[in-house]
Design an enzyme around this catalytic site. Sequence first.
Site, short mmCIF file in Angstrom:
data_model
loop_
_atom_site.label_atom_id
_atom_site.label_comp_id
_atom_site.label_asym_id
_atom_site.label_seq_id
_atom_site.Cartn_x
_atom_site.Cartn_y
_atom_site.Cartn_z
N HIS A 179 1.05 -1.23 -0.11
CA HIS A 179 -0.07 -0.04 -0.14
C HIS A 179 1.05 1.14 -0.21
O HIS A 179 1.76 1.30 0.54
CB HIS A 179 -0.74 0.01 1.30
CG HIS A 179 -1.44 1.27 1.44
ND1 HIS A 179 -1.66 2.01 2.57
CD2 HIS A 179 -2.66 1.83 0.86
CE1 HIS A 179 -2.51 2.97 2.48
NE2 HIS A 179 -3.06 2.96 1.30
N HIS A 196 2.35 11.26 -1.72
CA HIS A 196 1.45 10.99 -0.58
C HIS A 196 1.81 11.75 0.54
O HIS A 196 2.31 11.63 1.33
CB HIS A 196 1.39 9.59 -0.20
CG HIS A 196 0.35 9.04 0.85
ND1 HIS A 196 0.77 8.37 1.92
CD2 HIS A 196 -0.79 9.38 0.89
CE1 HIS A 196 -0.38 8.06 2.58
NE2 HIS A 196 -1.37 8.74 1.83
#
Length: 322
Positions: free
Chosen positions: A37, A114
Amino acid sequence: MASSQGKSELRYADWMSSLPDTLHGIPLTNLAIPGSHDSFSFYIDEASPVGPEQPETVQNFVSVFGTVAKKLMRKWLATQTMNFTSQLEAGIRFFDLRISTKPRDPDNELYFAHGLFSATVREGLEQISTFLASHAREVVFLDFNHFYGVQNLHHEKLVQMLRTVFGDRLCPVVFAQEVSLKYLWEKEYQVLVFYHNPMALEVPFLWPGQMMPAPWANTTDPEKLILFLQASVKDRRRKGTFFVSQVVLTPKASTVMKGVTSGLRETITERALPSMMQWIRSQRPGESGVNIITADFVELGEFISAVITLNYYLDDEEENAT
């Protein structure tokens, strides 16, 4: 399976080619495949600007507290500690990728991002390509699922980059059920690219994002996560595509404030690991079972070996059927 850590790493660097012959012709939609992830987040850069997708509150927090704020952010945004090469050697075959441009960048460079920016996309793709060149029977899934500040010219640049880096190893779009290890080995394909953008309709090797659904539980509660995962796997049988089970917990703002200096790994992931691993080990791959399973900090709890081992239940079923 190999018992020692060293043997495990050697085994899992080529785990696909090491699968029993009975599994070579099975669609990859029916195999259990370990993934990471926010795969690129091992290299989140504290010196970088805040990503364009972050809300104004985060932007203001960083503008006031500067480097200190970014160090704290990194503790919650970095979900992996291994780079792409290390993940591949450990057995990871699915990569969750989020792409961004930097504001006012004259070079129009593409970065993984991110919250904060990570490595350039080219750096990451070249690491993956180098691994594949020396592991000719291993296959990877690249899932480009978020784009921030990315315009048509950037999409075109990324498509050309994929062509340049991977060339003839890119697998064109076909029916998902046709794609087995045997099929890919015969055609010498090693890379399936999933692209969650309309651009996918224009390029033969870009698989549409809907062929890689990845339902998200969005919870900090391990029990709710397990219930969600179980329900989504049951729902999967109606889709006929690849499928991602995200065995990840998502912190709320209140969770972050309580454990602001300790970070995601210590506050959430390690504490929930036993229940998450128990769920993984109880699963079975197959048409109505799990397919791709992703996690944070993939080195924890024998996650990778647990997912790969699920495939050997399929082998037992195949042998019993003959």
